[in-house]
Design an enzyme around this catalytic site. Structure first.
Site, short mmCIF file in Angstrom:
data_model
loop_
_atom_site.label_atom_id
_atom_site.label_comp_id
_atom_site.label_asym_id
_atom_site.label_seq_id
_atom_site.Cartn_x
_atom_site.Cartn_y
_atom_site.Cartn_z
N GLY A 107 0.79 -1.22 0.00
CA GLY A 107 0.00 0.00 0.00
C GLY A 107 0.82 1.26 0.00
O GLY A 107 0.32 2.33 -0.38
N ARG A 108 2.06 1.19 0.43
CA ARG A 108 2.92 2.38 0.42
C ARG A 108 4.37 2.04 0.09
O ARG A 108 5.27 2.80 0.42
CB ARG A 108 2.84 3.11 1.76
CG ARG A 108 3.24 2.29 2.97
CD ARG A 108 3.26 3.13 4.22
NE ARG A 108 3.62 2.35 5.39
CZ ARG A 108 3.92 2.86 6.57
NH1 ARG A 108 3.91 4.17 6.73
NH2 ARG A 108 4.23 2.09 7.59
N LYS B 54 9.73 2.82 0.69
CA LYS B 54 8.60 2.73 1.61
C LYS B 54 8.14 4.13 1.96
O LYS B 54 8.82 4.87 2.66
CB LYS B 54 9.00 1.94 2.87
CG LYS B 54 7.81 1.54 3.71
CD LYS B 54 8.15 0.50 4.73
CE LYS B 54 6.90 0.08 5.52
NZ LYS B 54 7.21 -0.94 6.54
N ASP C 173 -2.84 7.38 1.61
CA ASP C 173 -2.03 8.28 0.78
C ASP C 173 -0.71 7.65 0.34
O ASP C 173 0.04 8.25 -0.43
CB ASP C 173 -1.77 9.60 1.52
CG ASP C 173 -1.04 9.43 2.85
OD1 ASP C 173 -0.42 8.36 3.08
OD2 ASP C 173 -1.07 10.36 3.67
N ARG D 3 14.29 0.54 1.71
CA ARG D 3 14.44 -0.79 2.32
C ARG D 3 15.13 -1.74 1.35
O ARG D 3 14.83 -1.76 0.15
CB ARG D 3 13.08 -1.36 2.70
CG ARG D 3 13.17 -2.77 3.29
CD ARG D 3 11.88 -3.20 3.96
NE ARG D 3 10.77 -3.35 3.04
CZ ARG D 3 9.51 -3.54 3.45
NH1 ARG D 3 9.23 -3.56 4.74
NH2 ARG D 3 8.55 -3.69 2.56
N ASP E 269 1.01 -11.58 6.38
CA ASP E 269 1.55 -10.73 5.32
C ASP E 269 2.82 -10.02 5.74
O ASP E 269 3.49 -9.39 4.91
CB ASP E 269 0.51 -9.71 4.85
CG ASP E 269 -0.03 -8.86 5.99
OD1 ASP E 269 -0.68 -9.43 6.87
OD2 ASP E 269 0.20 -7.64 6.00
N ASN E 270 3.18 -10.13 7.03
CA ASN E 270 4.43 -9.56 7.53
C ASN E 270 5.49 -10.61 7.79
O ASN E 270 6.48 -10.34 8.47
CB ASN E 270 4.18 -8.77 8.82
CG ASN E 270 3.34 -7.53 8.60
OD1 ASN E 270 3.26 -7.01 7.49
ND2 ASN E 270 2.69 -7.06 9.64
N ASP F 30 8.86 -5.82 7.95
CA ASP F 30 7.71 -4.93 8.14
C ASP F 30 7.57 -4.47 9.58
O ASP F 30 6.81 -5.02 10.37
CB ASP F 30 6.41 -5.61 7.67
CG ASP F 30 6.18 -5.41 6.18
OD1 ASP F 30 6.98 -4.68 5.55
OD2 ASP F 30 5.23 -5.97 5.64
#
Length: 483
Positions: free
Chosen positions: A83-84, A103, A115, A166, A244-245, A254
């Site tokens: 998402g970012r 990131k 955003d 990252r 998901d992490n 993450d």
């Protein structure tokens, strides 16, 4: 920076191409030359600053955001994704290839009305913890830099946007396999395509067939167990162990509301969004297995259940063995043979000490560090005065000395303890003080903290204050996911 695009070229259905939105007035807030060396980058430059801030194109970059799903706090979310985070591609370095991701690079198709930005405080925290864990010898992603800006973004209040650059050996997560098993776009051929890519890229010694798949999953189980054993040894709480992490390579991944233990507490919760303590410090080993079970479920279309269960059954054994490998040196214990009875006895000895630490409200890092002051042959102990329950400590210490035996070279023994029990960790209050200074335009505390964390086992007289127990306001800080 030389980039290749294996993921982008070979897995076109596993991402969306999206380009970063530049930030105004980009400037370096922090830079890790240690991480830069992985990519053979000699120094930060203006052209690199413009490229990594999204203000200029980088030659050879593809720019994409991956799609995946995952179990978040125990509930399945059918579509998540980057998402970012926008990935540039795989950068070639002297030790292999590293994914490079921005990131906070702006919105992607998976931003879910967000955003796509990162605020400075979260970017700085991710940078510091990535590099701190690496120097503590914990498997982790890395951070090349933090880029600041004057671009305003809104969270609880108006803040300044920033980008963490990252580096990851891979961005493939447990959630990738869940998405292509459970979603409408999923199919066994997609799972197999992803698994074959993963094996060819990261496990080249394995074959892309039934035997290779079985061996691969067993290795994922073992690597995950080793990672979590490292966390428990150093007192690290991840805070958001959603599937998901979870990196497929067993790298810590993450970072949101993480924390190192100050006062030792098995039930310590570092995440404001986890009031029930699903991801509390002491729950991490069990959650690691739970997450692996969710991954196994996603793999059932292509790997026989018996093979998956056999690998899962090795998790506890691997976790305990790795935990003992890491914990015995902290106490100065040696063992030259494999013995179930000795393992159990040592686990009880270690558990007895951590129970005493919790009962007596002792600081985790500082208490372990004090083993470097012990004369293990003496009847009295430099640790004893830290305990209120003196009878409990004396009973434990007597059992400890019996297990340890006579030490011939006490000074060498003490030096060895300081090589495995760090003096400095990234306490949340230290990160917060550095962030406040950055907000005031002062980068010195951030750079000093970064320097200290690069050699966490060393005595650093000029930074002695950074090893102290936190002040009252800094004890057990709990962070939110926006942290």
């Amino acid at each position: 920076m030389q980039l290749k695009q294996d993921f982008f070229e070979q897995l076109p259905e596993f991402y969306s191409q999206v380009f970063p939105l530049g930030i105004s007035n980009p400037h370096w807030l922090a830079w890790s030359q240690d991480a830069a060396d992985l990519l053979a980058i000699n120094a930060p430059t203006e052209s690199l600053l413009q490229g990594l801030s999204g203000n200029a194109a980088i030659d050879g970059a593809s720019y994409y955001a991956q799609v995946y799903s995952g179990h978040q706090f125990g509930s399945y979310s059918s579509q998540l994704g980057d998402g970012r985070s926008i990935i540039l591609g795989e950068a070639l370095g002297p030790q292999g290839a590293w994914d490079v991701a921005l990131k906070g690079g702006g919105p992607t198709p998976y931003s879910r009305h967000g955003d796509g930005r990162a605020v400075m405080r979260s970017a700085v925290r991710e940078f510091l913890i990535s590099e701190a864990l690496h120097h503590l010898h914990v498997p982790t992603t890395r951070a090349l830099a933090v880029i600041g800006s004057d671009l305003p973004v809104w969270r609880e209040t108006q803040e300044a946007a920033a980008i963490t650059v990252r580096l990851a050996r891979s961005h493939i997560r447990f959630g990738h396999f869940e998405f292509f098993c459970h979603s409408e776009r999923g199919a066994p051929d997609k799972l197999k395509q992803l698994l074959n890519f993963t094996i060819k890229q990261h496990y080249p010694d394995l074959s892309c067939d039934a035997l290779g798949y079985k061996a691969w999953f067993a290795r994922v189980v073992a690597d995950t167990a080793k990672m979590i054993a490292h966390w428990q040894t150093i007192g690290f709480a991840h805070g958001v162990m959603n599937t998901d992490n979870m990196s497929i390579l067993g790298d810590t991944f993450d970072f949101g509301p993480f924390a190192f233990l100050d006062t030792f507490k098995e039930d310590f919760i570092c995440n404001h969004s986890d009031p029930e303590g699903r991801y509390a410090f002491g729950q991490q080993p069990g959650i690691g297995l739970w997450n692996l079970q969710r991954l196994a479920q996603a793999l059932t279309p292509i790997i026989p259940s018996d093979d998956l269960v056999a690998a899962l059954n090795l998790y506890q054994v691997e976790l305990v063995q790795q935990y003992l490998v890491l914990m015995r040196p902290k106490l100065g214990l040696t063992t030259t043979y494999q013995c179930v009875e000795q393992d159990q006895s040592d686990l009880e000895l270690i558990g007895g000490f951590t129970t005493l630490m919790e009962k007596n409200h002792l600081d985790h890092t500082n208490t372990w560090r004090r083993f470097g002051l012990l004369d293990p042959n003496a009847c009295s102990s430099a640790l004893r005065d830290d305990f209120v329950d003196l009878n409990g400590f004396d009973t434990w210490y007597q059992a400890y000395q019996m297990r340890l035996g006579k030490v011939d070279e006490v000074h060498q023994w003490q030096v060895a303890r300081n090589q495995v029990n760090p003096k400095y960790v990234l306490r949340n209050y230290l990160a917060q003080e550095a962030i406040i200074a950055v907000e005031e335009g002062n980068l010195t505390p951030l750079h000093q903290l970064q320097k200290v964390l690069q050699t966490p086992f060393d005595e650093q007289a000029e930074f002695e204050h950074l090893a102290k127990r936190p002040p009252d306001w800094g004890q057990g800080l709990i962070m939110s996911c926006s942290s």
